[in-house]
Design a protein around this motif. Structure first.
Motif, PDB file in Angstrom:
ATOM      1  N   THR A  93      52.917 -25.744  90.752  1.00 48.83           N
ATOM      2  CA  THR A  93      51.998 -25.020  91.610  1.00 48.83           C
ATOM      3  C   THR A  93      51.627 -23.703  90.918  1.00 48.83           C
ATOM      4  OG1 THR A  93      53.786 -23.849  92.718  1.00 48.83           O
ATOM      5  CG2 THR A  93      53.110 -25.968  93.663  1.00 48.83           C
ATOM      6  N   GLU A  94      50.812 -22.912  91.551  1.00 53.11           N
ATOM      7  CA  GLU A  94      50.473 -21.600  90.990  1.00 53.11           C
ATOM      8  C   GLU A  94      51.729 -20.745  90.823  1.00 53.11           C
ATOM      9  OE1 GLU A  94      47.615 -17.713  92.012  1.00 53.11           O
ATOM     10  OE2 GLU A  94      47.439 -19.576  93.165  1.00 53.11           O
ATOM     11  N   SER A  95      52.641 -20.848  91.789  1.00 50.32           N
ATOM     12  CA  SER A  95      53.896 -20.097  91.697  1.00 50.32           C
ATOM     13  C   SER A  95      54.744 -20.589  90.536  1.00 50.32           C
ATOM     14  CB  SER A  95      54.679 -20.224  93.012  1.00 50.32           C
ATOM     15  OG  SER A  95      55.910 -19.536  92.941  1.00 50.32           O
ATOM     16  N   GLY A  96      54.785 -21.906  90.326  1.00 50.10           N
ATOM     17  CA  GLY A  96      55.541 -22.444  89.201  1.00 50.10           C
ATOM     18  C   GLY A  96      54.911 -22.081  87.875  1.00 50.10           C
ATOM     19  N   GLU A  97      53.587 -22.115  87.807  1.00 51.94           N
ATOM     20  CA  GLU A  97      52.877 -21.755  86.583  1.00 51.94           C
ATOM     21  C   GLU A  97      53.135 -20.299  86.213  1.00 51.94           C
ATOM     22  OE1 GLU A  97      50.674 -22.035  83.207  1.00 51.94           O
ATOM     23  OE2 GLU A  97      51.198 -23.732  84.512  1.00 51.94           O
ATOM     24  N   ALA A  98      53.425 -19.469  87.215  1.00 47.04           N
ATOM     25  CA  ALA A  98      53.715 -18.056  86.952  1.00 47.04           C
ATOM     26  C   ALA A  98      54.992 -17.881  86.134  1.00 47.04           C
ATOM     27  CB  ALA A  98      53.819 -17.295  88.267  1.00 47.04           C
ATOM     28  N   LEU A  99      55.795 -18.926  86.031  1.00 44.05           N
ATOM     29  CA  LEU A  99      57.014 -18.873  85.214  1.00 44.05           C
ATOM     30  C   LEU A  99      56.728 -19.151  83.738  1.00 44.05           C
ATOM     31  CD1 LEU A  99      59.570 -20.675  87.552  1.00 44.05           C
ATOM     32  CD2 LEU A  99      59.686 -18.304  86.791  1.00 44.05           C
ATOM     33  N   ARG A 100      55.478 -19.469  83.387  1.00 45.32           N
ATOM     34  CA  ARG A 100      55.162 -19.767  81.986  1.00 45.32           C
ATOM     35  C   ARG A 100      55.602 -18.642  81.046  1.00 45.32           C
ATOM     36  NH1 ARG A 100      51.878 -23.312  79.154  1.00 45.32           N
ATOM     37  NH2 ARG A 100      51.218 -24.253  81.138  1.00 45.32           N
ATOM     38  N   PRO A 101      55.237 -17.370  81.298  1.00 42.93           N
ATOM     39  CA  PRO A 101      55.686 -16.328  80.369  1.00 42.93           C
ATOM     40  C   PRO A 101      57.197 -16.188  80.311  1.00 42.93           C
ATOM     41  CG  PRO A 101      54.620 -15.368  82.302  1.00 42.93           C
ATOM     42  CD  PRO A 101      54.341 -16.825  82.341  1.00 42.93           C
ATOM     43  N   VAL A 102      57.891 -16.531  81.386  1.00 43.37           N
ATOM     44  CA  VAL A 102      59.362 -16.493  81.377  1.00 43.37           C
ATOM     45  C   VAL A 102      59.898 -17.562  80.427  1.00 43.37           C
ATOM     46  CG1 VAL A 102      61.446 -16.772  82.776  1.00 43.37           C
ATOM     47  CG2 VAL A 102      59.437 -15.607  83.735  1.00 43.37           C
ATOM     48  N   ILE A 103      59.385 -18.778  80.555  1.00 35.17           N
ATOM     49  CA  ILE A 103      59.824 -19.872  79.678  1.00 35.17           C
ATOM     50  C   ILE A 103      59.469 -19.572  78.234  1.00 35.17           C
ATOM     51  CG2 ILE A 103      59.566 -22.323  79.154  1.00 35.17           C
ATOM     52  CD1 ILE A 103      61.063 -21.843  81.730  1.00 35.17           C
ATOM     53  N   LEU A 104      58.265 -19.053  77.996  1.00 37.75           N
ATOM     54  CA  LEU A 104      57.855 -18.740  76.626  1.00 37.75           C
ATOM     55  C   LEU A 104      58.707 -17.623  76.049  1.00 37.75           C
ATOM     56  CD1 LEU A 104      53.959 -18.938  76.864  1.00 37.75           C
ATOM     57  CD2 LEU A 104      55.593 -20.722  76.194  1.00 37.75           C
ATOM     58  N   GLY A 105      59.071 -16.645  76.863  1.00 41.84           N
ATOM     59  CA  GLY A 105      59.951 -15.589  76.391  1.00 41.84           C
ATOM     60  C   GLY A 105      61.319 -16.126  76.019  1.00 41.84           C
ATOM     61  N   LEU A 106      61.863 -17.016  76.837  1.00 45.68           N
ATOM     62  CA  LEU A 106      63.149 -17.645  76.515  1.00 45.68           C
ATOM     63  C   LEU A 106      63.042 -18.490  75.251  1.00 45.68           C
ATOM     64  CD1 LEU A 106      64.412 -18.777  80.036  1.00 45.68           C
ATOM     65  CD2 LEU A 106      65.532 -17.137  78.517  1.00 45.68           C
ATOM     66  N   ALA A 107      61.930 -19.207  75.110  1.00 46.17           N
ATOM     67  CA  ALA A 107      61.738 -20.025  73.915  1.00 46.17           C
ATOM     68  C   ALA A 107      61.659 -19.167  72.668  1.00 46.17           C
ATOM     69  CB  ALA A 107      60.474 -20.875  74.059  1.00 46.17           C
ATOM     70  N   SER A 108      60.923 -18.058  72.748  1.00 47.69           N
ATOM     71  CA  SER A 108      60.806 -17.154  71.608  1.00 47.69           C
ATOM     72  C   SER A 108      62.174 -16.607  71.211  1.00 47.69           C
ATOM     73  CB  SER A 108      59.848 -16.009  71.957  1.00 47.69           C
ATOM     74  OG  SER A 108      59.706 -15.117  70.880  1.00 47.69           O
ATOM     75  N   TRP A 109      62.955 -16.214  72.186  1.00 51.32           N
ATOM     76  CA  TRP A 109      64.303 -15.701  71.930  1.00 51.32           C
ATOM     77  C   TRP A 109      65.219 -16.810  71.395  1.00 51.32           C
ATOM     78  CZ3 TRP A 109      69.132 -16.639  74.332  1.00 51.32           C
ATOM     79  CH2 TRP A 109      70.136 -15.711  74.031  1.00 51.32           C
ATOM     80  N   GLY A 110      65.059 -18.011  71.972  1.00 62.01           N
ATOM     81  CA  GLY A 110      65.937 -19.114  71.603  1.00 62.01           C
ATOM     82  C   GLY A 110      65.685 -19.685  70.226  1.00 62.01           C
ATOM     83  N   LEU A 111      64.484 -19.492  69.671  1.00 65.21           N
ATOM     84  CA  LEU A 111      64.182 -20.039  68.356  1.00 65.21           C
ATOM     85  C   LEU A 111      65.177 -19.565  67.296  1.00 65.21           C
ATOM     86  CD1 LEU A 111      60.283 -19.820  68.297  1.00 65.21           C
ATOM     87  CD2 LEU A 111      61.645 -21.911  68.093  1.00 65.21           C
ATOM     88  N   SER A 112      65.603 -18.316  67.406  1.00 61.75           N
ATOM     89  CA  SER A 112      66.539 -17.781  66.416  1.00 61.75           C
ATOM     90  C   SER A 112      67.959 -18.283  66.624  1.00 61.75           C
ATOM     91  CB  SER A 112      66.529 -16.247  66.459  1.00 61.75           C
ATOM     92  OG  SER A 112      66.995 -15.777  67.715  1.00 61.75           O
ATOM     93  N   HIS A 113      68.192 -18.987  67.733  1.00 59.32           N
ATOM     94  CA  HIS A 113      69.533 -19.495  68.020  1.00 59.32           C
ATOM     95  C   HIS A 113      69.657 -20.987  67.728  1.00 59.32           C
ATOM     96  CE1 HIS A 113      71.109 -15.795  69.924  1.00 59.32           C
ATOM     97  NE2 HIS A 113      69.827 -15.589  70.213  1.00 59.32           N
TER      98      HIS A 113
END
Length: 245
Positions: A93-113
């Motif tokens: 939903t729109e509320s779920g889509e609002a988590l996109r930057p959260v997931i992308l931030g975690l992915a960016s951080w997780g790449l180095s791990h």
């Protein structure tokens, strides 16, 4: 497999803190929950797709419970599958889509791990799409208007650069791509996490890159990658693309 009936017991593992972070984790902090959101970022999924393809290891009852909880919280919704009278799929939903930057931030951080790869580790091309979107979001503004096209396993997506912004687009590039990358998912993700350099990936025969050498340099800078291990770049026009085009 038929989707089991979910029994959701809310409020049993709440942090009970008047804190926005705790409030968010009350909803998405349980195991598997953010991975469900991650998988729906790349498009709607059926229950059996999540269970048998992307979330291998989760139990059917637990998946049903998580999906019901996310539906009740308004983050996802059930919709009929076009052309399938009994089929149902889940989408953000729109509320779920609002988590996109959260997931992308975690992915960016997780790449180095992600430092090693084991044969038992699961790899999916669509996770590479999320990784590239995270790299683009964390990277510098694109230098010119152009597009880069990626063929990763059975996924085709592109990065479109226009007016100083870059975004990931599903499918082929909206314009003639300045660069085309073809790779299997494992090699692509290992390249993105720095386990293998793009040059070594190409020389191994597991990745091909065609297009303009200057576009390659710009793409690598956008994604925060170096052509060779150690970050030493070859002179323009004498590197990877010139060797394989």
């Amino acid at each position: 497999m038929a989707e089991p009936r979910a029994e959701v017991k809310m409020g049993t593992k709440r942090y009970r803190q008047m804190c926005a972070v705790a409030a968010a984790l009350d909803i998405v902090g349980e195991r598997w929950t953010l991975l469900i959101i991650r998988d729906l970022l790349t498009g709607p999924k059926r229950y059996n797709q999540l269970l048998g393809e992307t979330l291998v290891g989760i139990g059917p009852n637990l998946l049903a419970s998580r999906l019901q909880m996310l539906t009740d919280e308004g983050l996802i919704e059930r919709e009929p599958v076009p052309g399938d009278g009994r089929g149902v799929e889940y989408r953000l939903t729109e509320s779920g889509e609002a988590l996109r930057p959260v997931i992308l931030g975690l992915a960016s951080w997780g790449l180095s791990h992600i430092t090693t790869y084991e044969p038992a580790d699961r790899v999916r091309a669509e996770w590479g799409v999320v990784a590239v979107e995270a790299m683009v979001a964390a990277g510098p503004a694109p230098e010119v208007d152009e597009a880069y096209e990626f063929h990763i396993g059975n996924e085709v997506f592109s990065v479109s650069c226009e007016n100083g912004t870059a975004g990931v687009v599903e499918g082929s590039a909206p314009r003639e791509p300045a660069l085309i990358v073809d790779s299997d998912p494992e090699t692509f993700i290992r390249t993105g996490t720095g386990q293998v350099s793009p040059l070594d990936a190409v020389l191994s025969g597991k990745m091909s890159i065609s297009g303009d050498s200057m576009a390659l340099a710009r793409c690598l800078r956008l994604l925060g990658l170096s052509l060779q291990s150690g970050g030493d770049e070859p002179p323009a026009g004498e590197g990877l693309v010139g060797a394989v085009s």
